[in-house]
Write a protein that holds these residues in place. Structure first.
Motif, PDB file in Angstrom:
ATOM      1  N   ARG A 324       0.839  -1.198   0.000  1.00 54.26           N
ATOM      2  CA  ARG A 324       0.000   0.000   0.000  1.00 54.26           C
ATOM      3  C   ARG A 324       0.875   1.249   0.000  1.00 54.26           C
ATOM      4  O   ARG A 324       0.640   2.193  -0.759  1.00 54.26           O
ATOM      5  N   LEU A 325       1.908   1.246   0.831  1.00 51.31           N
ATOM      6  CA  LEU A 325       2.785   2.412   0.934  1.00 51.31           C
ATOM      7  C   LEU A 325       3.669   2.581  -0.302  1.00 51.31           C
ATOM      8  O   LEU A 325       3.981   3.710  -0.699  1.00 51.31           O
ATOM      9  N   VAL A 362      -3.027   4.491  -8.922  1.00 45.87           N
ATOM     10  CA  VAL A 362      -3.009   3.495  -7.855  1.00 45.87           C
ATOM     11  C   VAL A 362      -2.374   4.035  -6.580  1.00 45.87           C
ATOM     12  O   VAL A 362      -2.947   3.935  -5.488  1.00 45.87           O
ATOM     13  N   GLN A 363      -1.179   4.622  -6.696  1.00 53.05           N
ATOM     14  CA  GLN A 363      -0.489   5.096  -5.502  1.00 53.05           C
ATOM     15  C   GLN A 363      -1.272   6.202  -4.809  1.00 53.05           C
ATOM     16  O   GLN A 363      -1.319   6.267  -3.569  1.00 53.05           O
ATOM     17  N   ALA A 364      -1.913   7.064  -5.574  1.00 48.45           N
ATOM     18  CA  ALA A 364      -2.724   8.136  -4.988  1.00 48.45           C
ATOM     19  C   ALA A 364      -3.904   7.559  -4.213  1.00 48.45           C
ATOM     20  O   ALA A 364      -4.242   8.042  -3.125  1.00 48.45           O
ATOM     21  N   LEU A 365      -4.534   6.526  -4.740  1.00 45.05           N
ATOM     22  CA  LEU A 365      -5.633   5.855  -4.030  1.00 45.05           C
ATOM     23  C   LEU A 365      -5.120   5.221  -2.734  1.00 45.05           C
ATOM     24  O   LEU A 365      -5.800   5.253  -1.700  1.00 45.05           O
ATOM     25  N   HIS A 366      -3.928   4.653  -2.783  1.00 43.28           N
ATOM     26  CA  HIS A 366      -3.333   3.995  -1.614  1.00 43.28           C
ATOM     27  C   HIS A 366      -2.976   4.986  -0.507  1.00 43.28           C
ATOM     28  O   HIS A 366      -2.787   4.586   0.646  1.00 43.28           O
ATOM     29  N   GLU A 367      -2.865   6.269  -0.854  1.00 45.56           N
ATOM     30  CA  GLU A 367      -2.447   7.285   0.113  1.00 45.56           C
ATOM     31  C   GLU A 367      -3.575   8.234   0.506  1.00 45.56           C
ATOM     32  O   GLU A 367      -3.352   9.183   1.261  1.00 45.56           O
ATOM     33  N   ASP A 368      -4.772   7.987   0.018  1.00 45.12           N
ATOM     34  CA  ASP A 368      -5.888   8.912   0.223  1.00 45.12           C
ATOM     35  C   ASP A 368      -6.470   8.755   1.634  1.00 45.12           C
ATOM     36  O   ASP A 368      -6.967   7.674   1.978  1.00 45.12           O
ATOM     37  N   PRO A 369      -6.447   9.797   2.462  1.00 46.51           N
ATOM     38  CA  PRO A 369      -7.008   9.704   3.821  1.00 46.51           C
ATOM     39  C   PRO A 369      -8.502   9.437   3.845  1.00 46.51           C
ATOM     40  O   PRO A 369      -9.052   9.063   4.883  1.00 46.51           O
ATOM     41  N   GLN A 370      -9.176   9.612   2.709  1.00 49.50           N
ATOM     42  CA  GLN A 370     -10.598   9.263   2.638  1.00 49.50           C
ATOM     43  C   GLN A 370     -10.804   7.761   2.819  1.00 49.50           C
ATOM     44  O   GLN A 370     -11.818   7.319   3.339  1.00 49.50           O
ATOM     45  N   TRP A 372      -7.996   5.652   4.002  1.00 53.82           N
ATOM     46  CA  TRP A 372      -7.021   5.092   4.930  1.00 53.82           C
ATOM     47  C   TRP A 372      -6.761   6.090   6.052  1.00 53.82           C
ATOM     48  O   TRP A 372      -6.336   7.211   5.789  1.00 53.82           O
ATOM     49  N   GLU A 373      -6.995   5.669   7.274  1.00 56.06           N
ATOM     50  CA  GLU A 373      -6.694   6.527   8.420  1.00 56.06           C
ATOM     51  C   GLU A 373      -5.181   6.620   8.597  1.00 56.06           C
ATOM     52  O   GLU A 373      -4.483   5.603   8.581  1.00 56.06           O
ATOM     53  N   ASN A 374      -4.670   7.839   8.769  1.00 59.64           N
ATOM     54  CA  ASN A 374      -3.222   8.063   8.881  1.00 59.64           C
ATOM     55  C   ASN A 374      -2.472   7.298   7.785  1.00 59.64           C
ATOM     56  O   ASN A 374      -1.661   6.394   8.062  1.00 59.64           O
ATOM     57  N   PRO A 375      -2.730   7.617   6.519  1.00 60.28           N
ATOM     58  CA  PRO A 375      -2.191   6.817   5.414  1.00 60.28           C
ATOM     59  C   PRO A 375      -0.667   6.774   5.335  1.00 60.28           C
ATOM     60  O   PRO A 375      -0.104   5.850   4.749  1.00 60.28           O
ATOM     61  N   PRO A 380       0.228  -2.571   9.737  1.00 59.49           N
ATOM     62  CA  PRO A 380      -0.306  -3.824   9.199  1.00 59.49           C
ATOM     63  C   PRO A 380      -1.663  -4.207   9.782  1.00 59.49           C
ATOM     64  O   PRO A 380      -2.403  -5.001   9.170  1.00 59.49           O
ATOM     65  N   GLU A 381      -2.025  -3.631  10.949  1.00 56.16           N
ATOM     66  CA  GLU A 381      -3.294  -4.008  11.587  1.00 56.16           C
ATOM     67  C   GLU A 381      -4.497  -3.587  10.750  1.00 56.16           C
ATOM     68  O   GLU A 381      -5.595  -4.133  10.915  1.00 56.16           O
ATOM     69  N   ARG A 382      -4.310  -2.633   9.846  1.00 55.26           N
ATOM     70  CA  ARG A 382      -5.452  -2.226   9.020  1.00 55.26           C
ATOM     71  C   ARG A 382      -5.900  -3.355   8.084  1.00 55.26           C
ATOM     72  O   ARG A 382      -6.996  -3.308   7.528  1.00 55.26           O
TER      73      ARG A 382
END
Length: 465
Positions: A324-325, A362-370, A372-375, A380-382
């Motif tokens: 994700r990161l 893709v990377q922008a979606l993976h980093e979007d706070p909408q 992911w909390e604290n992206p 790993p718990e997410r």
């Protein structure tokens, strides 16, 4: 043109260019733009990503990147580049090749490489008690050796102190390593494909093409002479080719061989290097994963089995969060092949014409706070069983989605999990001060590559303080 100038000048990465566009247009479901002279559409909301990759796949089944069959006769047959009947046939073959039954067979070769990997690290450590290594270089030895063993039943010579020029790793690493040639090729293939009609650069260097043709010819001759049936990927391709045609097409077999090697070697070693970086940077996560590895293996008498790897669920979480990161496919590009209508949840409607480039950031979606909390935090718990049902499925695309989801995903995960289990049960990782944090990715690269490398100290776990 001006907007793409920073990418052309290698000042920012291709993914960063579109991440900025994504953030500026977050109030919309999609946004149109021109990729130089070609009309393009960026998909911003996951619902439209689903439409493009799955629901209306028939209109967007073709990937944007194209290969000239005269310049790259082998790589053009890679499933990533094929379409229609040829794609479906190749997909069926590879789906069978990576079924659970076949993976259990291939795991025997992976286990052998894990032992070689441990032996290589033991020798590196010697009596010193620790060694500083660059992770991409280390893991590329492992994945190249897996390709050699599981793919072709040969020794890839990847764990020799002084690797020969004929080792699998040395043959294939020229394709993706940072170089002036590869940066220029990146621009020709991805940014200025029309110019390659002038420069006519092949994606695969000629010596790599010759290597795989020669390898296939030698293996075919060897197996005819020895009359030996082997449990590797190449043997399966021979059997499938025999079932589907009256004669062997050496070029098709060479294309399958090269696809297996490139897909299994480069992408997996890149993922492993970023996973290793995250574990070194987060000792608590590393400790928790080591506990899982030790606990699971104790139930299987210390043996890496298919079932044991399947039980390592926290390892899956760690791999997912690292991807994700730092996603390997940071931008996905499709071509519309039949006219269709896209409707966003905000009321926007776009009638997409054939030939339009569809861009999924893709990377922008993976980093979007909408989504992911604290992206920016490695957590790993997410991806735990309690939380993963809250994940927006089409905002997490490490292997793609829909009918074109990475067909080698299960094999990639098998070899990566085997490597991490072998590593963590005996060794610990600590970040070297020579690793640049926060990470900065090199521009002009097909896969994310950390500037300055990912360097860690590796120590025997029992000697850690």
């Amino acid at each position: 043109m001006a907007r793409m100038l920073p990418v052309l000048c290698l000042r920012i990465t291709y993914a960063e260019r579109f991440s900025r566009m994504y953030k500026k247009n977050k109030d919309f479901s999609m946004v149109g733009f021109y990729d130089f002279l070609s009309p393009a559409l960026m998909i911003i909301e996951p619902g439209l990503v689903k439409t493009v990759l799955q629901t209306n796949f028939a209109s967007f089944q073709q990937n944007y990147l194209k290969i000239d069959p005269k310049l790259d006769p082998l790589s053009v047959q890679n499933p990533f580049f094929t379409t229609g009947e040829k794609w479906m046939t190749g997909r069926k073959r590879l789906t069978y090749a990576f079924s659970s039954m076949r993976l259990k067979i291939l795991l025997e070769s992976v286990k052998l490489v894990c032992e070689e990997f441990e032996g290589f690290l033991d020798k590196k450590l010697g009596k010193a008690g620790e060694v500083e290594l660059e992770l991409k270089s280390l893991f590329s030895r492992y994945t190249a050796q897996v390709v050699a063993r599981a793919g072709f039943g040969v020794d890839g010579l990847c764990f020799e102190e002084q690797e020969s020029k004929s080792s699998f790793r040395n043959i294939t690493k020229d394709i993706f390593k940072p170089s002036t040639r590869n940066s220029f090729l990146f621009e020709l293939v991805l940014l200025l494909p029309f110019l390659n009609k002038i420069f006519r650069m092949s994606f695969i260097p000629k010596h790599v093409d010759r290597f795989f043709r020669g390898l296939v010819a030698d293996l075919m001759q060897q197996r005819r002479t020895e009359n030996v049936i082997r449990n590797d990927f190449f043997q399966l391709m021979i059997e499938l080719e025999r079932m589907e045609s009256d004669k062997f097409d050496i070029e098709v077999l060479a294309a399958h061989a090269m696809s297996f090697a490139l897909d299994g070697y480069e992408t997996s070693s890149s993922v492993l290097s970023f996973v290793g970086f995250q574990l070194a940077a987060h000792p608590e996560g590393q400790g928790k994963l080591r506990e899982e590895v030790t606990s699971v293996l104790s139930r299987y008498d210390g043996v890496l089995t298919y079932e044991a790897l399947k039980e390592m669920t926290y390892m899956d979480q760690v791999i997912n969060e690292s991807q994700r990161l730092t996603s390997m496919a940071q931008v996905m590009l499709k071509i519309c092949t039949t006219k269709c209508e896209l409707k966003g949840s905000d009321g926007l409607v776009c009638f997409v014409e054939p030939g339009t480039i569809i861009m999924i950031p893709v990377q922008a979606l993976h980093e979007d706070p909408q989504f992911w909390e604290n992206p920016e935090v490695f957590d790993p718990e997410r991806f735990s069983s309690d939380w993963k049902q809250n994940i927006e499925r089409f905002a997490f695309l490490p292997f793609g989605e829909g009918p074109r989801i990475c067909v080698g995903m299960r094999m990639a995960l098998l070899q990566m999990k085997g490597c991490l289990a072998a590593l963590l049960r005996k060794y610990s990782l600590e970040l070297s001060p020579r690793t640049q944090v926060p990470l900065k990715l090199l521009s002009g690269m097909f896969l994310p590559t950390a500037e300055g490398g990912l360097r860690v100290f590796i120590r025997p776990f029992n000697n850690c303080t």
